[in-house]
Scaffold this motif. Sequence first.
Motif, short mmCIF file in Angstrom:
data_model
loop_
_atom_site.label_atom_id
_atom_site.label_comp_id
_atom_site.label_asym_id
_atom_site.label_seq_id
_atom_site.Cartn_x
_atom_site.Cartn_y
_atom_site.Cartn_z
N PHE A 99 0.72 -1.10 -0.03
CA PHE A 99 0.06 0.06 -0.13
C PHE A 99 0.84 1.20 0.08
O PHE A 99 0.49 2.37 -0.73
N HIS A 100 1.82 1.38 0.68
CA HIS A 100 2.89 2.21 0.81
C HIS A 100 4.27 2.22 0.00
O HIS A 100 5.24 3.09 0.16
N ASN A 101 4.20 1.26 -1.05
CA ASN A 101 4.95 1.13 -1.91
C ASN A 101 6.43 0.87 -1.58
O ASN A 101 7.43 1.50 -1.78
N LYS A 102 6.70 0.04 -0.51
CA LYS A 102 7.54 -0.32 0.12
C LYS A 102 8.08 -1.81 0.05
O LYS A 102 7.04 -2.47 -0.09
N LYS A 103 9.44 -2.04 -0.33
CA LYS A 103 9.81 -3.22 -0.90
C LYS A 103 9.74 -4.15 0.39
O LYS A 103 10.44 -3.83 1.32
#
Length: 342
Positions: A99-103
């Motif tokens: 959702f927060h574009n973190k790998k």
Amino acid sequence: MKRNIINVRLSANENFYGCSPNVFKAINSQTENISLYPNAPLKLKEVLANKYNISANKLIIGAGSVRIIENLILTFVKDDEEVLIFDNSFVAYKQLCSFHNKKCVMAKLDNGRCDPKKLLPLINKKTKLIFIANPNNPTGTIISHNELESFLSEISPEIIVAIDEAYSEYVFDDNFPDSIKLQEKYKNLIILHSLSKIYGIAGIRVGFGIADEKNIVKMSSKMLPFTLNTIAEAAAIASIEDDNFIENSREKNRINLKYLYENFVKLGLNIFPSQANFIYLWFDSEKEKDCFYNVLAQNNIIICDMKVFGQPNAVRITIGDNKVSRKIICLIKYEFIRNLKS
Ligand SMILES: Cc1ncc(COP(=O)(O)O)c(C=O)c1O
């Protein structure tokens, strides 16, 4: 005459026995305040600080522990950095990272356990945050104090380790970590707790984190104002203060967990030794799993089909009371096993 069929819901790891009756009184006592904005949850922090014998400055409160999980991602992980989790663990870690574009980098469970040794080879300069669910959801297994401590001693203090103890109140294994003690020594350790499980107020949404004061300041700067409403604070305090209700739920869970575990083992089913309020079973095929699920569903017992989480051959069953546990074993013995053999 039309008969009401009531489903027994054993799919979401809620407290089967509901919540403390004091919660209803606490909610009623606050209804006159609902037109006012909530105060900062200082009373709840005070209750928790006393319970854990820590400073209230080491606490952060959220509308459910998922909000604190999200807060950790927002506070500690920049866009090009990584979060390390286990591949068969609480689904929100991965969902919130995406959702927060973190790998998200994933380690494999070891025999259903979040063995921290499995994380070590995956740590690199970009690793900023690690989630370990203890007990793990969905497998119910735990890691020990020594395992957690030796992991913390090996990694950089710059990496935040979130130990998610949503189900810790159910644990009866003496080797379970004393995470408060570890947190005093390892400032990068953050402990997460939920009031949705043994405390029985999942619908009201309260969770909290325990961390080093400096980290709490950082996390608080990313928290939305008025995150905890007035009713939720009162309900949380009432549920935490009712030791009898908690102890009763814990003991009943222990008895029924043992009963189900021992009977499933006798029946030759694949199962991990759980310390939580649920158990995880897996089957040789999806067809077998469907048969198990359907035998219970046809008798109005709804469990969690792990297919929704990408595991088509597995189920997770929340522990119910004596009556429902006996019914499950009867149905599995006489309907599921018989279907399998025929
Ligand atoms: C391991 C784990 N952590 C956190 C949560 C979320 O709890 P809350 O309802 O407090 O957001 C769950 C809920 O299932 C869980 O299994």
